[in-house]
Design a protein around this motif. Structure first.
Motif, PDB file in Angstrom:
ATOM      1  N   GLU A   1       1.017  -1.290   0.004  1.00 29.41           N
ATOM      2  CA  GLU A   1       0.051  -0.206   0.013  1.00 29.41           C
ATOM      3  C   GLU A   1       0.830   1.035  -0.035  1.00 29.41           C
ATOM      4  N   ASN A   2       0.676   2.152  -1.124  1.00 32.38           N
ATOM      5  CA  ASN A   2       1.507   3.471  -1.295  1.00 32.38           C
ATOM      6  C   ASN A   2       0.634   4.605  -0.898  1.00 32.38           C
ATOM      7  N   VAL A   3       0.661   5.347   0.030  1.00 38.42           N
ATOM      8  CA  VAL A   3      -0.450   6.189   0.320  1.00 38.42           C
ATOM      9  C   VAL A   3      -0.324   7.361  -0.691  1.00 38.42           C
ATOM     10  N   LYS A   4       0.771   7.443  -1.540  1.00 39.69           N
ATOM     11  CA  LYS A   4       0.970   8.626  -2.411  1.00 39.69           C
ATOM     12  C   LYS A   4      -0.290   8.126  -3.569  1.00 39.69           C
ATOM     13  N   LEU A   5      -0.438   6.842  -3.775  1.00 40.65           N
ATOM     14  CA  LEU A   5      -1.322   6.607  -4.748  1.00 40.65           C
ATOM     15  C   LEU A   5      -2.726   6.641  -4.797  1.00 40.65           C
ATOM     16  N   ALA A   6      -3.276   6.702  -3.164  1.00 42.28           N
ATOM     17  CA  ALA A   6      -4.596   7.325  -2.922  1.00 42.28           C
ATOM     18  C   ALA A   6      -5.158   8.850  -3.439  1.00 42.28           C
ATOM     19  N   PHE A   7      -4.183   9.642  -3.835  1.00 42.32           N
ATOM     20  CA  PHE A   7      -4.587  10.851  -4.172  1.00 42.32           C
ATOM     21  C   PHE A   7      -3.911  11.157  -5.509  1.00 42.32           C
ATOM     22  N   PRO A   8      -4.151  10.731  -6.727  1.00 44.18           N
ATOM     23  CA  PRO A   8      -4.143  11.186  -8.000  1.00 44.18           C
ATOM     24  C   PRO A   8      -3.929  12.555  -8.128  1.00 44.18           C
ATOM     25  N   ILE A   9      -2.744  13.092  -8.917  1.00 46.35           N
ATOM     26  CA  ILE A   9      -2.485  14.258  -9.202  1.00 46.35           C
ATOM     27  C   ILE A   9      -3.376  14.891 -10.343  1.00 46.35           C
ATOM     28  N   ALA A  10      -4.396  15.794 -10.167  1.00 47.81           N
ATOM     29  CA  ALA A  10      -4.843  16.190 -11.480  1.00 47.81           C
ATOM     30  C   ALA A  10      -4.155  17.457 -12.146  1.00 47.81           C
ATOM     31  N   PRO A  11      -4.361  17.694 -13.353  1.00 47.36           N
ATOM     32  CA  PRO A  11      -3.761  18.692 -14.110  1.00 47.36           C
ATOM     33  C   PRO A  11      -3.958  19.919 -13.372  1.00 47.36           C
ATOM     34  N   ALA A  12      -3.230  20.927 -13.448  1.00 44.82           N
ATOM     35  CA  ALA A  12      -3.485  22.354 -13.239  1.00 44.82           C
ATOM     36  C   ALA A  12      -4.538  23.162 -14.052  1.00 44.82           C
ATOM     37  N   LYS A  13      -5.552  23.727 -13.859  1.00 42.94           N
ATOM     38  CA  LYS A  13      -6.521  24.286 -14.844  1.00 42.94           C
ATOM     39  C   LYS A  13      -7.747  24.565 -13.974  1.00 42.94           C
ATOM     40  N   LYS A  14      -8.272  25.728 -14.689  1.00 45.93           N
ATOM     41  CA  LYS A  14      -9.604  26.170 -14.104  1.00 45.93           C
ATOM     42  C   LYS A  14     -10.702  25.417 -14.129  1.00 45.93           C
ATOM     43  N   TYR A  15     -11.469  24.965 -13.469  1.00 46.06           N
ATOM     44  CA  TYR A  15     -12.681  24.192 -13.008  1.00 46.06           C
ATOM     45  C   TYR A  15     -14.049  25.067 -12.992  1.00 46.06           C
ATOM     46  N   ASP A  16     -15.028  24.581 -13.997  1.00 47.20           N
ATOM     47  CA  ASP A  16     -16.263  25.419 -13.450  1.00 47.20           C
ATOM     48  C   ASP A  16     -16.764  24.737 -12.045  1.00 47.20           C
ATOM     49  N   SER A  17     -17.667  25.311 -11.624  1.00 53.85           N
ATOM     50  CA  SER A  17     -18.179  25.005 -10.337  1.00 53.85           C
ATOM     51  C   SER A  17     -18.896  23.529 -10.525  1.00 53.85           C
ATOM     52  N   GLN A  18     -19.474  23.239 -11.804  1.00 56.68           N
ATOM     53  CA  GLN A  18     -20.345  22.005 -11.877  1.00 56.68           C
ATOM     54  C   GLN A  18     -19.288  21.014 -12.375  1.00 56.68           C
ATOM     55  N   GLU A  19     -18.002  21.070 -12.275  1.00 61.45           N
ATOM     56  CA  GLU A  19     -17.130  19.887 -12.844  1.00 61.45           C
ATOM     57  C   GLU A  19     -16.530  19.409 -11.824  1.00 61.45           C
ATOM     58  N   GLN A  20     -16.349  18.026 -11.974  1.00 67.22           N
ATOM     59  CA  GLN A  20     -15.772  17.239 -10.929  1.00 67.22           C
ATOM     60  C   GLN A  20     -14.235  16.999 -11.044  1.00 67.22           C
ATOM     61  N   VAL A  21     -13.184  17.424 -10.433  1.00 70.82           N
ATOM     62  CA  VAL A  21     -12.019  17.579 -10.613  1.00 70.82           C
ATOM     63  C   VAL A  21     -11.483  15.957 -10.408  1.00 70.82           C
ATOM     64  N   LEU A  22     -12.015  15.285  -9.361  1.00 68.73           N
ATOM     65  CA  LEU A  22     -11.507  13.749  -9.439  1.00 68.73           C
ATOM     66  C   LEU A  22     -12.794  12.799  -9.670  1.00 68.73           C
ATOM     67  N   THR A  23     -12.621  11.785 -10.402  1.00 67.17           N
ATOM     68  CA  THR A  23     -13.459  10.908 -10.680  1.00 67.17           C
ATOM     69  C   THR A  23     -13.914  10.045  -9.524  1.00 67.17           C
ATOM     70  N   GLU A  24     -15.125   9.619  -9.609  1.00 65.66           N
ATOM     71  CA  GLU A  24     -15.498   8.652  -8.383  1.00 65.66           C
ATOM     72  C   GLU A  24     -14.945   7.267  -8.307  1.00 65.66           C
ATOM     73  N   ARG A  25     -14.417   6.810  -7.306  1.00 61.69           N
ATOM     74  CA  ARG A  25     -13.791   5.700  -7.247  1.00 61.69           C
ATOM     75  C   ARG A  25     -14.757   4.509  -7.240  1.00 61.69           C
ATOM     76  N   THR A  26     -14.631   3.296  -7.622  1.00 61.57           N
ATOM     77  CA  THR A  26     -15.363   2.199  -7.446  1.00 61.57           C
ATOM     78  C   THR A  26     -15.237   1.619  -6.041  1.00 61.57           C
ATOM     79  N   ILE A  27     -13.715   1.449  -5.726  1.00 59.72           N
ATOM     80  CA  ILE A  27     -13.334   0.834  -4.613  1.00 59.72           C
ATOM     81  C   ILE A  27     -12.248   1.836  -3.894  1.00 59.72           C
ATOM     82  N   PRO A  28     -12.595   2.421  -2.762  1.00 63.73           N
ATOM     83  CA  PRO A  28     -11.580   3.367  -2.150  1.00 63.73           C
ATOM     84  C   PRO A  28     -10.278   2.646  -2.068  1.00 63.73           C
ATOM     85  N   TYR A  29      -9.220   3.459  -2.343  1.00 69.08           N
ATOM     86  CA  TYR A  29      -7.807   2.878  -2.563  1.00 69.08           C
ATOM     87  C   TYR A  29      -7.670   2.231  -1.225  1.00 69.08           C
ATOM     88  N   PHE A  30      -7.764   2.661  -0.212  1.00 65.30           N
ATOM     89  CA  PHE A  30      -7.306   2.152   1.236  1.00 65.30           C
ATOM     90  C   PHE A  30      -8.139   0.993   1.483  1.00 65.30           C
TER      91      PHE A  30
END
Length: 239
Positions: free
Chosen positions: A56-85
């Protein structure tokens, strides 16, 4: 993680919706326990020998998203089917898509005196006697393993669940993850017993070539008589 939902389980899109034939090699005593108790023995992923699977690598639980401006309706991180931990604590069931017998798999996974059971992906799912309602908390995620040369830990869910080192490619593996919400002993137990309907789960049993003919004949008759499951003997000829 891109996925296709069929009724109540997640099936990787690269596998399509084909109902694949899959096989699993196991010890004879595991088969007898399965037939007698209707409880399927599934190891938790942290118990696998491959370090890439159990680490288990704690760093992999939080994928890095590209730097950009998001609208309020957008989701930055996709929903996981199974939580990393949760991944390493998940019961994970490994099958092969190879229908031809493998001498090495008999030696490695059936400890010689063993069996190979055959089913299909859909039949295995249908055999599970756990709550898998469409909006329930329990999930099954399944798909073919992707084999990578010089494997490095993946930052996305698809890779974390289904990437494996090229050294294992001969297994041609198809895998199931069982994410069960009511699992209070997930960190203290090495496996989980999952209730199944064996008549739905098992299409055929193949006996190990290491079992002598007299014993194999007797086993085949006993299993067929007691459980009504088709039993065949190995085509591999040994001295």
């Amino acid at each position: 993680m891109k996925k296709e939902k069929l009724n109540y389980y997640y099936y990787l899109p690269n596998d399509g919706t084909e109902d694949r034939v899959i096989c699993q090699y196991m010890r004879l005593d595991y088969l007898i326990r399965l037939l007698e108790t209707h409880m399927y023995f599934v190891k938790r992923r942290r118990e696998f020998d491959d370090t890439n699977e159990s680490y288990e690598n704690v760093k992999l639980a939080f994928p890095i998203a590209p730097a950009k401006k998001y609208d309020s309706q957008e989701q930055v991180l996709t929903e996981r089917t199974i939580p990393y931990f949760e991944i390493i604590h998940c019961p994970a069931s490994c099958w092969t898509k190879n229908e031809n017998e493998s001498f090495l798999m008999w030696k490695s996974y059936a400890t010689e005196i063993g069996v190979r059971i055959k089913t299909t992906v859909h039949n295995l799912i249908a055999s599970l006697e756990i709550d898998l309602e469409r909006n329930g908390m329990n999930k099954v995620v399944c798909g073919s393993m992707n084999y990578k040369k010089n494997l490095i830990p993946s930052s996305d869910e698809l890779g974390q669940l289904f990437n494996k080192d090229m050294a294992y490619s001969a297994e041609n593996e198809f895998r199931f993850y069982f994410h069960i919400s009511n699992d209070p002993d997930k960190k203290s137990t090495k496996y989980r017993l999952i209730p199944v309907n064996i008549s739905v789960m098992i299409d055929e049993i193949l006996l190990s070539p290491f079992i002598c003919k007299e014993a194999a004949d007797k086993l085949a008759r006993m299993i067929k008589c007691s459980y009504g499951i088709n039993v065949k003997q190995s085509n591999i000829k040994l001295k």
